[in-house]
Design an enzyme around this catalytic site. Structure first.
Site, PDB file in Angstrom:
ATOM      1  CG  ASP A   1       3.920  -1.653 -10.635  1.00  0.00           C
ATOM      2  OD1 ASP A   1       4.816  -1.425 -11.477  1.00  0.00           O
ATOM      3  OD2 ASP A   1       3.052  -0.801 -10.384  1.00  0.00           O
TER       4      ASP A   1
ATOM      5  CG  ASP B   1       0.885  -9.935  -4.222  1.00  0.00           C
ATOM      6  OD1 ASP B   1      -0.170  -9.508  -3.713  1.00  0.00           O
ATOM      7  OD2 ASP B   1       1.968  -9.317  -4.114  1.00  0.00           O
ATOM      8  CG  ASP B   2      -2.899  -7.445  -5.387  1.00  0.00           C
ATOM      9  OD1 ASP B   2      -1.664  -7.588  -5.299  1.00  0.00           O
ATOM     10  OD2 ASP B   2      -3.495  -6.453  -4.928  1.00  0.00           O
TER      11      ASP B   2
HETATM   12  O1  LIG Z   1       5.880  -5.297  -7.799  1.00  0.00           O
HETATM   13  P1  LIG Z   1       5.808  -4.216  -6.775  1.00  0.00           P
HETATM   14  O2  LIG Z   1       6.261  -2.881  -7.316  1.00  0.00           O
HETATM   15  O3  LIG Z   1       6.500  -4.585  -5.500  1.00  0.00           O
HETATM   16  O4  LIG Z   1       4.270  -3.964  -6.459  1.00  0.00           O
HETATM   17  C1  LIG Z   1       3.345  -5.003  -6.261  1.00  0.00           C
HETATM   18  C2  LIG Z   1       2.841  -5.014  -4.847  1.00  0.00           C
HETATM   19  O5  LIG Z   1       2.242  -3.729  -4.572  1.00  0.00           O
HETATM   20  C3  LIG Z   1       0.954  -3.934  -4.008  1.00  0.00           C
HETATM   21  O6  LIG Z   1       1.025  -4.137  -2.629  1.00  0.00           O
HETATM   22  P2  LIG Z   1       1.289  -2.953  -1.619  1.00  0.00           P
HETATM   23  O7  LIG Z   1       2.749  -2.985  -1.223  1.00  0.00           O
HETATM   24  O8  LIG Z   1       0.811  -1.670  -2.182  1.00  0.00           O
HETATM   25  O9  LIG Z   1       0.497  -3.315  -0.323  1.00  0.00           O
HETATM   26  P3  LIG Z   1      -0.946  -3.957  -0.106  1.00  0.00           P
HETATM   27  O10 LIG Z   1      -0.972  -5.291  -0.786  1.00  0.00           O
HETATM   28  O11 LIG Z   1      -1.050  -4.076   1.373  1.00  0.00           O
HETATM   29  O12 LIG Z   1      -1.953  -3.010  -0.688  1.00  0.00           O
HETATM   30  C4  LIG Z   1       0.466  -5.211  -4.641  1.00  0.00           C
HETATM   31  O13 LIG Z   1      -0.530  -5.821  -3.824  1.00  0.00           O
HETATM   32  C5  LIG Z   1       1.725  -6.057  -4.709  1.00  0.00           C
HETATM   33  O14 LIG Z   1       1.927  -6.790  -3.516  1.00  0.00           O
HETATM   34  N1  LIG Z   2      -3.727  -0.893  -6.459  1.00  0.00           N
HETATM   35  C1  LIG Z   2      -2.501  -0.988  -7.014  1.00  0.00           C
HETATM   36  N2  LIG Z   2      -1.442  -1.164  -6.211  1.00  0.00           N
HETATM   37  C2  LIG Z   2      -0.225  -1.240  -6.814  1.00  0.00           C
HETATM   38  N3  LIG Z   2       0.993  -1.416  -6.267  1.00  0.00           N
HETATM   39  C3  LIG Z   2       1.894  -1.390  -7.262  1.00  0.00           C
HETATM   40  N4  LIG Z   2       1.289  -1.230  -8.453  1.00  0.00           N
HETATM   41  C4  LIG Z   2      -0.038  -1.133  -8.203  1.00  0.00           C
HETATM   42  C5  LIG Z   2      -1.199  -0.948  -9.037  1.00  0.00           C
HETATM   43  O1  LIG Z   2      -1.142  -0.851 -10.278  1.00  0.00           O
HETATM   44  N5  LIG Z   2      -2.397  -0.881  -8.371  1.00  0.00           N
HETATM   45 MG   LIG Z   3       0.476  -6.168  -1.977  1.00  0.00          MG
END
Ligand SMILES: O=P(O)(O)OC[C@H]1O[C@H](OP(=O)(O)OP(=O)(O)O)[C@H](O)[C@@H]1O
Ligand SMILES: Nc1nc2[nH]cnc2c(=O)[nH]1
Ligand SMILES: [Mg+2]
Length: 159
Positions: free
Chosen positions: A95, A91-92
């Protein structure tokens, strides 16, 4: 709510993903990679290229708003990854750790790696590259665009 922003450029993201791949090399080879969409897709592609891994599976987790009690929902399961044995989850960032916790429950035998980790989510990772403060919102290159900024000497004009 985040009070600071950390902007990540394409170059920084590429460098951090390559650093992660380098650290992951001795832990492999992996049968495949499970990218957590959407944010994990580009890091997973970079790592897969470095590690010569051709099997890429995805899992999509959608965390709904408070009206839906912030409950994470798996809208696409990682069918090809079984219980995760031999697989790498990418994952990127982590949080709160809610997404990582759910994915780990579904793939208990996989290794979990991400680029950026905030303190609450950090314990749910096996590997990450950079720690980011909890009050900082990471702006990824796909979230941003270059913008005209007026010279300092003209700033008072705009005020
Ligand atoms: O630890 P957490 O509080 O769960 O947050 C982390 C997740 O939030 C973001 O994804 P998001 O759900 O925003 O969707 P996306 O990857 O499609 O942008 C990020 O890419 C992680 O997958
Ligand atoms: N882009 C982005 N997405 C999130 N989802 C949860 N935390 C983050 C953050 O710091 N940046
Ligand atoms: Mg995500």
């Amino acid at each position: 709510m985040a009070t600071n922003y950390a902007t990540v450029t394409w170059d920084q993201l590429h460098r951090d993903a390559r650093l992660l791949a380098e650290t992951l090399m001795p832990r492999g080879p992996f049968k495949g990679i499970v990218a957590i969409t959407r944010g994990g897709l580009i890091p997973a592609a970079i790592i897969a290229r470095e590690m010569d891994c051709r099997l890429i599976e995805t899992i999509s987790v959608v965390t709904y708003d408070e009206e839906h009690q912030g409950k994470p929902n798996v809208v696409k399961a990682p069918a090809a990854a079984g219980d995760g044995e031999g697989f790498l989850i990418v994952d990127d960032l982590v949080d709160s750790g809610v997404t990582a916790q759910l994915v780990r429950q579904l793939l208990p035998k996989a290794l979990f790696a991400c680029l950026y980790a905030k303190p609450s989510g950090k314990p749910l990772t096996d590997l990450f590259v950079v720690e980011v403060p909890q009050d900082t919102w990471v702006l990824f290159p796909w979230d941003t665009a270059p913008l005209f900024v007026p010279p300092l000497a003209r700033k008072s004009d705009a005020a």
